[in-house]
Write an enzyme that holds these catalytic residues in place. Structure first.
Site, PDB file in Angstrom:
ATOM      1  N   ARG A  63     106.641 123.857 139.072  1.00  0.00           N
ATOM      2  CA  ARG A  63     106.294 123.630 137.557  1.00  0.00           C
ATOM      3  C   ARG A  63     107.343 123.692 137.231  1.00  0.00           C
ATOM      4  O   ARG A  63     108.186 124.531 137.044  1.00  0.00           O
ATOM      5  CB  ARG A  63     104.967 123.252 137.148  1.00  0.00           C
ATOM      6  N   GLY A  64     107.743 122.589 136.087  1.00  0.00           N
ATOM      7  CA  GLY A  64     109.607 122.983 134.971  1.00  0.00           C
ATOM      8  C   GLY A  64     110.165 122.210 135.690  1.00  0.00           C
ATOM      9  O   GLY A  64     110.856 121.774 136.800  1.00  0.00           O
ATOM     10  N   ARG A 108     105.963 112.951 139.470  1.00  0.00           N
ATOM     11  CA  ARG A 108     105.571 113.591 138.337  1.00  0.00           C
ATOM     12  C   ARG A 108     107.277 112.818 137.732  1.00  0.00           C
ATOM     13  O   ARG A 108     107.667 112.788 137.971  1.00  0.00           O
ATOM     14  CB  ARG A 108     105.802 114.957 137.925  1.00  0.00           C
ATOM     15  N   ASP A 255     112.212 118.287 128.946  1.00  0.00           N
ATOM     16  CA  ASP A 255     112.043 117.710 130.536  1.00  0.00           C
ATOM     17  C   ASP A 255     112.624 116.438 131.080  1.00  0.00           C
ATOM     18  O   ASP A 255     113.519 116.090 131.967  1.00  0.00           O
ATOM     19  CB  ASP A 255     110.753 116.954 130.868  1.00  0.00           C
ATOM     20  N   ASN A 265     108.956 117.171 125.960  1.00  0.00           N
ATOM     21  CA  ASN A 265     109.212 118.910 126.364  1.00  0.00           C
ATOM     22  C   ASN A 265     107.526 118.453 126.608  1.00  0.00           C
ATOM     23  O   ASN A 265     106.539 117.760 126.202  1.00  0.00           O
ATOM     24  CB  ASN A 265     109.336 119.341 126.257  1.00  0.00           C
TER      25      ASN A 265
HETATM   26  O1  MRU Z   1     104.121 120.102 133.399  1.00  0.00           O
HETATM   27  P1  MRU Z   1     105.116 121.305 133.191  1.00  0.00           P
HETATM   28  O2  MRU Z   1     104.194 122.916 133.235  1.00  0.00           O
HETATM   29  O3  MRU Z   1     106.057 121.082 134.123  1.00  0.00           O
HETATM   30  O4  MRU Z   1     106.086 121.212 131.867  1.00  0.00           O
HETATM   31  C1  MRU Z   1     106.949 122.629 132.244  1.00  0.00           C
HETATM   32  C2  MRU Z   1     108.212 122.705 130.925  1.00  0.00           C
HETATM   33  O5  MRU Z   1     107.687 121.496 129.228  1.00  0.00           O
HETATM   34  C3  MRU Z   1     109.266 122.738 130.308  1.00  0.00           C
HETATM   35  O6  MRU Z   1     109.818 123.335 128.288  1.00  0.00           O
HETATM   36  C4  MRU Z   1     109.858 121.904 131.161  1.00  0.00           C
HETATM   37  O7  MRU Z   1     110.072 121.675 132.115  1.00  0.00           O
HETATM   38  C5  MRU Z   1     111.224 123.326 131.332  1.00  0.00           C
HETATM   39  S1  MRU Z   1     112.047 123.890 132.422  1.00  0.00           S
HETATM   40  C6  MRU Z   1     113.660 125.435 132.028  1.00  0.00           C
END
Ligand code: MRU
Length: 369
Positions: A63-64, A108, A255, A265
């Protein structure tokens, strides 16, 4: 390659040790650290097909936003290999890659780095005139380049971001925008890493980040590994500490950033930005240009992923709410550009008006085309 046969990113070749290895792109597999089991267990998942990777993006093993993009690039390298092994027919080969691209894109919806990486890989196979086998090799090389490029972008974000902070900085961060959320080093946590390298007396407030606890489980783990001082707080404590002047700045990842600077985000980010504005605390977004979506004019157009109610009513298989309780689960929210003091990118620190500064940065760096 290192002794275990795992492809090393660019940073490793420069002799630096990355303690967290998020996505590894091997010749015949994509290896992911399992972010659902951290920090209790450090285990790795070996994906042999693009479908395996797609499932792991959906269930948040990886994730991220940048890490998802890199994993998808690796998945398309696997799809190319699989299609080239199956037959020599160019149309069938391309059909296999088109199917994999569509399948990965559907995993996603908010993180635009996913679309960016799929587009980068598509540029290789759509224009390829050689054999499927040679195209599969080119796809593998491109996926590895995307991986190494992401680490490089993060390091540059860290260096630019570090110029904003001095000794004793007290920084709050939300979710996990660290090495685990990227190919390595991180965006918001990359900035914190870089500040810490210069000023070891900094401290970090880590929001736990309900409901998936990326802050409590992942950011806290990364900071522990690095020896960076931090305190974990539950999300509803942030206002308390901000109002008492204990937080000097907030740095978060992103994101998707719309053309006007509105930023999606992790859910809860918007709330922090309002608190920051109320208490005149600088609120920074740290992100590579691969997170900028110039096709979306404002945050209103950013698709917000809705995840399962179960992730709110339960945790780690343990039910928290009464049987039958209904929940809502938007995974992200949108912070208006007006609440953002600056966007820290690999080409520099961007200020409002973001429509202009993002446009100029995209001309310099690499945004989604
Ligand atoms: O749902 P996630 O854990 O994928 O969400 C991640 C975030 O919101 C992060 O802040 C974003 O992806 C930036 S990661 C460098």
């Amino acid at each position: 390659m290192n002794p275990s046969g795992i492809h090393d990113g660019g940073a490793h070749r420069r002799g630096e040790r990355l303690r967290v290895r998020t996505v590894e792109i091997l010749d015949d597999a994509v290896v992911l650290i399992d972010q659902r089991s951290l920090p209790l267990e450090e285990r790795y998942v070996r994906c042999l097909t693009w479908r395996d990777v797609a499932a792991r993006i959906s269930d948040m093993t990886v994730r991220g936003a940048p890490a998802i993009g890199v994993a998808a690039a690796g998945a398309l390298a696997l799809a190319g290999r699989e299609a080239a092994l199956r037959d020599d027919d160019v149309d069938a080969f391309r059909g296999g890659l088109a199917e994999a691209s569509a399948g990965l894109a559907a995993t996603r919806p908010t993180a635009v780095n996913l679309t960016w990486a799929i587009d980068e890989m598509s540029a290789v196979w759509r224009s390829w005139t050689g054999s499927p086998q040679s195209c599969a090799s080119a796809l593998l090389a491109r996926a590895r380049a995307i991986h190494d490029d992401d680490i490089d972008r993060c390091r540059r974000i860290g260096a630019h971001g570090a110029t904003l902070f001095g000794a004793g900085a007290r920084i709050l961060t939300h979710c996990n925008a660290g090495a685990l959320a990227t190919a390595g080093y991180g965006t918001a946590l990359g900035v914190i890493r870089s500040v810490f390298a210069e000023h070891p007396d900094i401290s970090v407030f880590v929001d736990e980040t309900r409901p998936f606890l990326q802050g409590a489980r992942l950011t806290a783990w990364e900071l522990s590994v690095e020896g960076i001082p931090y305190r974990l707080i539950s999300d509803n404590m942030a206002g308390h500490f901000i109002s008492r002047g204990e937080v000097g700045a907030i740095v978060v990842g992103a994101d998707r950033i719309a053309a006007n600077g509105d930023t999606a985000n992790k859910i809860g980010t918007y709330t922090l930005s309002v608190l920051a504005k109320e208490h005149r605390v600088p609120f920074y977004v740290a992100a590579p240009l691969t997170t900028v979506d110039r096709h979306i004019t404002s945050g209103a157009g950013i698709p917000i992923e809705e995840r399962s109610e179960d992730e709110v009513t339960s945790f780690a298989g343990q039910r928290l709410a009464p049987e039958g309780a209904r929940a809502l689960h938007p995974a992200f929210d949108v912070t208006p550009a007006a609440n953002i003091q600056a966007i820290i990118t690999e080409v520099g620190i961007l200020r409002a008006p973001y429509r202009r500064s993002l446009h100029a940065a995209c001309a310099e760096g690499k945004c989604i085309s």
